[in-house]
Design a protein around this motif. Structure first.
Motif: not given
Ligand SMILES: *Cc1c(COP(=O)(O)O)cnc(C)c1O
Length: 463
Positions: A416-429
């Motif tokens: 969903a984040v990718q759909q909104a901003i065009g890239h995936e969020p960074d993965l937390p540890p």
């Protein structure tokens, strides 16, 4: 403190018994007989406490002498130790709002706040009674992993969690199946989430099996989960008001089963200065429709990008009805019977007006949710997950201090984040490297008999 049922059919019981009972034996939900009221000086004092100190202070009047203070303190400290943020639930400013980050627990969702505590509480009470508990549940993703992380490694507890094979997100699946503790049993059934729920119901209805194997549930109706969630409303108020009782705060709460917002409602009844409790839903808007019409009517669940709020019936709403009906358990029971028989019930116009004023409700569609994620990211460099974005959007145009509850880390809903901003969020540890970890899961047909045999074979033989 003693506990009663929303349907009036349970003699008052103590805190420990209420926790172990979960669902009331008359089919209702348990509530404290009276809510503690907190005086002005105490609220001011509470505003300066750490999360752990506050949790002890808030929970004590609900628990009374059922747990000695030193033991309760140790339970709280252990439950907080699995959080990656020193403040447990920090409040951060975003735009003109505040975001209450509830996602720093082991599975990165707000359910950890309650389920870390509930797991430790179960273990403590079972130690005292010498009992055992075998938890059986079905999950479409989120609750299952938070429950597993809540009880992993606990003596006297086993957990059997059913998910639909190949139908939960890869992250959610890995968050469950990479927990290798001997007391954790993941079951993937070849079927749907409904098949999983049906299997759980079938096995719980087999009373002989249920009693012989001490089967229990960890769903959102356990009172201890509500109790643990009251704490962060008080904590957030303390952080943004500095203890000024004239500073009433609006909370915006992304809502599904009504557990989270009900905790806020209890805090307000205890006297916490809350201006508004905004009830934010996605397209599955049964609660929003109830507030507008006074009719509670189930429909079909529509899948959305905020799946943890995709519900038909809000299991904790019955607790609110009890207060809306001013403690008339007979009316609660009648409404719940109507709901079971005809899929709907209705309250009076006066009650509907009260509910709409107490819990102003806003339904937010997919386009607005995505737009909210995008604009908050581009303007303020802060990434909302889709559930949090629903609450953020619902607060649009509201005056005064607004605290938006952030119920999940955005990396849990990367698509969903990718759909909104065009890239995936960074993965937390907590999520990075999950794909490489070893995992364990039993795959089987969606059949109650198969699950039953698996449970029998996994547990020590009955004596
Ligand atoms: C469970 C959940 C909700 C809904 O909370 P309720 O207490 O069921 O109303 C909202 N957001 C996320 C991320 C959740 O996991």
């Amino acid at each position: 403190m003693r506990y009663i049922s929303t349907r009036g059919g349970v003699q008052p019981i103590g805190f420990a018994e209420a926790v172990m009972m979960g669902l009331a034996t008359d089919g209702g939900l348990l509530l404290p007989e009276h809510l503690p009221t907190i005086d002005a000086k105490t609220w001011q004092h509470w505003a300066g406490l750490s999360f752990q100190e506050l949790a002890l202070a808030v929970m004590t009047p609900f628990i009374g002498d059922a747990i000695p203070t030193a033991d309760l303190k140790s339970l709280i400290d252990r439950s907080c130790r699995t959080f990656s943020h020193p403040e447990i639930t920090p409040v951060v400013p975003v735009d003109t709002r505040h975001v209450l980050e509830l996602f720093h627990g082991p599975t990165l969702a707000f359910k950890d706040v309650a389920l870390q505590f509930l797991g430790n509480l179960f273990a403590y009470l079972l130690d005292r009674s010498g009992g055992r508990l075998n938890i059986l549940g079905a999950t479409s993703g989120d609750t299952g992993s938070a429950a597993i992380h809540g009880v992993r490694g606990k003596e006297r507890i086993h957990i059997f969690m059913i998910h639909p094979h190949g139908r939960v997100s890869p992250t959610q699946e890995r968050q469950m199946t990479t927990v290798l503790d001997a007391n954790v049993h993941n079951i993937a059934v070849q079927g749907t989430f409904d098949d999983g729920q049906h299997i759980v119901k079938t096995l719980f209805n087999d009373l002989e099996f249920k009693n012989a194997y001490q089967l229990g549930a960890v769903n959102s109706i356990n009172w201890a989960r509500i109790l643990a969630q009251i704490v962060y409303y008080v904590y957030a108020w303390g952080r943004v008001s500095g203890g000024n009782l004239n500073h009433a705060v609006t909370f915006s709460v992304p809502t599904g089963n009504f557990g989270d917002i009900f905790a806020g409602y209890v805090a307000r009844r205890m006297g916490l200065p809350i201006k508004r409790l905004l009830l934010a839903t996605n397209r599955n808007d049964i609660l929003t429709r109830f507030m507008a019409t006074g009719v509670y009517q189930t429909g079909r669940v529509a899948p959305t990008i905020s799946p943890s709020m995709d519900i038909q019936v809000s299991s904790n709403f019955e607790r609110y009805l009890y207060y809306l009906f001013q403690g008339d358990a007979e009316r609660v029971r009648a409404c719940m019977e109507d709901l079971a028989h005809s899929g709907r019930f209705q309250v009076t116009a006066a009650e509907q007006a009260t509910a709409a004023a107490e819990l102003p409700a806003v339904a937010v569609d997919e386009a607005a949710t995505l737009e909210q994620i995008r604009s908050t990211y581009t303007r303020h460099n802060y990434l909302l997950d889709p559930h949090t974005a629903v609450g953020f959007r619902a607060a649009q145009g509201k005056s005064g201090t607004v605290v938006c509850l952030a119920t999940a880390h955005p990396a849990k809903f990367a698509a969903a984040v990718q759909q909104a901003i065009g890239h995936e969020p960074d993965l937390p540890p907590a999520l990075a490297g999950l794909a490489e970890l070893p995992s364990r899961c039993a795959v089987m047909p969606a059949d109650a008999g198969a699950v039953r045999r698996f449970i029998e074979e996994s547990l020590p033989p009955l004596s």
